[in-house]
Scaffold this active site. Structure first.
Site, mmCIF file in Angstrom:
data_model
loop_
_atom_site.group_PDB
_atom_site.id
_atom_site.type_symbol
_atom_site.label_atom_id
_atom_site.label_comp_id
_atom_site.label_asym_id
_atom_site.label_seq_id
_atom_site.Cartn_x
_atom_site.Cartn_y
_atom_site.Cartn_z
ATOM 1 N N ARG A 1 22.269 74.137 11.558
ATOM 2 C CA ARG A 1 22.240 75.497 10.999
ATOM 3 C C ARG A 1 20.994 75.783 10.165
ATOM 4 N NH1 ARG A 1 25.393 75.245 14.268
ATOM 5 N NH2 ARG A 1 27.660 75.464 14.125
ATOM 6 N N SER B 1 31.890 84.460 10.485
ATOM 7 C CA SER B 1 32.354 83.513 9.464
ATOM 8 C C SER B 1 31.703 83.868 8.132
ATOM 9 C CB SER B 1 31.933 82.100 9.829
ATOM 10 O OG SER B 1 32.452 81.771 11.081
ATOM 11 N N GLU C 1 28.022 82.509 4.178
ATOM 12 C CA GLU C 1 27.078 82.389 5.286
ATOM 13 C C GLU C 1 26.213 83.637 5.485
ATOM 14 O OE1 GLU C 1 27.834 80.172 8.888
ATOM 15 O OE2 GLU C 1 27.493 82.014 9.989
HETATM 16 P P1 NAP Z 1 36.190 75.352 14.183
HETATM 17 O O1 NAP Z 1 35.973 75.419 15.653
HETATM 18 O O2 NAP Z 1 37.539 75.041 13.659
HETATM 19 O O3 NAP Z 1 35.137 74.334 13.535
HETATM 20 C C1 NAP Z 1 35.152 74.109 12.151
HETATM 21 C C2 NAP Z 1 34.244 72.934 11.839
HETATM 22 O O4 NAP Z 1 34.731 71.776 12.501
HETATM 23 C C3 NAP Z 1 32.813 73.146 12.307
HETATM 24 O O5 NAP Z 1 31.966 72.612 11.319
HETATM 25 C C4 NAP Z 1 32.745 72.342 13.581
HETATM 26 O O6 NAP Z 1 31.473 71.743 13.760
HETATM 27 C C5 NAP Z 1 33.716 71.237 13.317
HETATM 28 N N1 NAP Z 1 34.299 70.774 14.593
HETATM 29 C C6 NAP Z 1 35.340 71.301 15.268
HETATM 30 N N2 NAP Z 1 35.584 70.586 16.391
HETATM 31 C C7 NAP Z 1 34.644 69.611 16.433
HETATM 32 C C8 NAP Z 1 34.338 68.557 17.337
HETATM 33 N N3 NAP Z 1 35.098 68.347 18.436
HETATM 34 N N4 NAP Z 1 33.288 67.749 17.063
HETATM 35 C C9 NAP Z 1 32.542 67.931 15.959
HETATM 36 N N5 NAP Z 1 32.776 68.909 15.061
HETATM 37 C C10 NAP Z 1 33.812 69.740 15.288
HETATM 38 O O7 NAP Z 1 35.740 76.626 13.418
HETATM 39 P P2 NAP Z 1 35.286 78.124 13.645
HETATM 40 O O8 NAP Z 1 34.867 78.586 12.332
HETATM 41 O O9 NAP Z 1 36.304 78.917 14.383
HETATM 42 O O10 NAP Z 1 33.980 78.070 14.532
HETATM 43 C C11 NAP Z 1 33.973 77.953 15.924
HETATM 44 C C12 NAP Z 1 32.612 77.463 16.330
HETATM 45 O O11 NAP Z 1 31.623 78.451 16.017
HETATM 46 C C13 NAP Z 1 32.202 76.189 15.597
HETATM 47 O O12 NAP Z 1 31.498 75.373 16.493
HETATM 48 C C14 NAP Z 1 31.323 76.727 14.496
HETATM 49 O O13 NAP Z 1 30.388 75.796 14.004
HETATM 50 C C15 NAP Z 1 30.633 77.877 15.208
HETATM 51 N N6 NAP Z 1 30.065 78.846 14.280
HETATM 52 C C16 NAP Z 1 28.704 78.874 14.133
HETATM 53 C C17 NAP Z 1 28.097 79.739 13.267
HETATM 54 C C18 NAP Z 1 26.607 79.731 13.138
HETATM 55 O O14 NAP Z 1 25.922 79.238 14.011
HETATM 56 N N7 NAP Z 1 26.093 80.234 12.080
HETATM 57 C C19 NAP Z 1 28.877 80.613 12.540
HETATM 58 C C20 NAP Z 1 30.253 80.581 12.704
HETATM 59 C C21 NAP Z 1 30.849 79.682 13.572
HETATM 60 P P3 NAP Z 1 30.238 72.540 14.394
HETATM 61 O O15 NAP Z 1 29.829 73.522 13.384
HETATM 62 O O16 NAP Z 1 29.231 71.447 14.586
HETATM 63 O O17 NAP Z 1 30.684 73.137 15.664
#
Ligand code: NAP
Length: 371
Positions: free
Chosen positions: A175, A252, A352
């Site tokens: 990020r 988020s 964020e």
């Molecule tokens: P989520 O899928 O429940 O994920 C929450 C956290 O758990 C994130 O930090 C995600 O890592 C980690 N996670 C979940 N499953 C994983 C796995 N199999 N292996 C490693 N790490 C895992 O939460 P959410 O908020 O609904 O987000 C969905 C996805 O959108 C996530 O991948 C999240 O990071 C992404 N997202 C990105 C941004 C951005 O780029 N600014 C903003 C919002 C959400 P990761 O972050 O590495 O995926």
């Protein structure tokens, strides 16, 4: 004669920003330009420099909260469009797509999937523009744009010229990039080049995504994975659907905290049970903890809110404008949630979205303990 007394005609004054954001909140921009070409960006920046006006570059408005007073400087709405394809010298299996910073991100993902190009299919349904993707190294469901970005063309405000940063020059990490760390505000992204794999297999790393294909007798294709990501995101209110109040958000609102393993154990004690956590690539001492889980465990259920600003009914991580919310309402709710999570778990949740036009940055008092 010295200073310019009137802004050039393409620069408008006192333009409302709320309609240009997904939260639908905030006052006007003192000066505003819609920039469709590099020349317009350069001219607008020269105008702002002459006036010593602060500058904000607006993409899709999907990750910002604008102050109720508006923005006292120049807003450049990035509208440089166009996508070109060129050969990637590294391999005939790669196609290099260069997209204008104002192109809609999800439209680009859809086109790539339709053309059988792999590399960004898990990034389906993310609102905003191409230009925003390298800044925070957008990622989701196991992919991040750093995995496919080969170059970013930028306007360098210090050198006052366009330059191209290669992948290494962008200094991507989780990020983060040079654009939101060491060179914050120095560069304006003009276009981004992505190297995509012809006929490549989709990434299916995350359990959330794999669950979508139970007992599937064939490996899902790019289009199926895109459809699955869109469905998962829609369930969480993370795909913009006109008319759905749960979409009037900035996605988020909090970053997922990255904490030391020992802190995670302390959190488990506070919770009276296990805390969901995931490994951080390349850092065995720390883990990622879902912020949404912390928020719900601290007592803030989906739909929680005392006024027009509330937690989304679909995802505890999104704050929504239920109608008529002010930026001050959102900040008050943000602070309430941060205090609740801090009291319960000792973790500081960092917001964020970018805060635009606030005299004091509402995130400044948070400890820098997350990704
Ligand atoms: P989520 O899928 O429940 O994920 C929450 C956290 O758990 C994130 O930090 C995600 O890592 C980690 N996670 C979940 N499953 C994983 C796995 N199999 N292996 C490693 N790490 C895992 O939460 P959410 O908020 O609904 O987000 C969905 C996805 O959108 C996530 O991948 C999240 O990071 C992404 N997202 C990105 C941004 C951005 O780029 N600014 C903003 C919002 C959400 P990761 O972050 O590495 O995926």
């Amino acid at each position: 004669m010295g200073a310019v007394s009137f802004p050039p005609p393409e620069i408008r004054e006192n333009v409302p920003l709320a309609p240009l954001t997904t939260m639908g909140i905030g006052g006007p921009a003192r000066f505003f330009i819609e920039a469709r070409e590099e020349r317009a960006v350069a001219g607008a920046l020269a105008f702002a420099e002459e006036r010593r006006a602060p500058v904000f570059v607006l993409g899709g408005g999907s990750n910002i909260l604008v102050a109720d007073e508006g923005f006292p400087g120049l807003v450049i709405r990035m509208a440089i469009a166009g996508v070109t394809e060129s050969a990637d010298p590294r391999s005939p299996a790669l196609a290099r797509w260069t997209a204008g910073a104002g192109e809609g991100w999800d439209g680009l993902v859809r086109r790539a999937v339709e053309c059988g190009l792999a590399g960004i299919e898990c990034l389906s349904g993310i609102p905003g523009t191409v230009g925003g993707t390298p800044i925070q190294n957008v990622g989701a469901y196991g992919q991040q744009v750093a995995g496919v970005i080969t170059a970013v063309r930028v306007w360098d405000r210090e050198a006052r010229r366009a330059v191209e940063l290669d992948h290494a020059g962008c200094r991507f990490s989780y990020r983060q990039s040079v654009f939101n760390t060491t060179a914050r505000d120095r560069y304006v992204v003009l276009s981004v080049s992505y190297s995509l794999t012809r006929g490549g297999a989709p990434a299916l790393e995350y359990a959330d995504l794999r669950k979508f294909f139970p007992g599937c007798d064939h490996a899902p294709g790019l289009a199926e994975v895109r459809a699955a990501v869109l469905a998962i995101r829609a369930r969480k209110g993370m795909v913009i659907e006109p008319g759905d109040p749960d979409c009037r958000s900035a996605g988020s609102f909090f970053k997922n905290p990255v904490v030391a393993g020992s802190d995670c154990e302390a959190m488990a004690q506070a919770a009276g049970g296990p805390v969901p956590s995931y490994p951080v690539a390349g850092d065995a001492s720390r883990v990622k903890v879902p912020a949404a889980w912390l928020i719900e465990q601290a007592g803030f259920r989906k739909g929680y809110g005392r006024g027009p600003a509330a937690i989304s009914g679909k995802h505890a991580l999104a704050l929504v404008n239920r109608g008529g919310a002010s930026a001050a309402d959102v900040i008050a709710l943000m602070r309430e949630i941060q205090a609740g999570v801090r009291d319960r778990f000792g973790v500081d949740l960092l917001p964020e979205p970018q805060f635009i036009g606030f005299r004091e940055n509402p995130s400044a008092d948070s400890a820098d303990s997350t990704d």
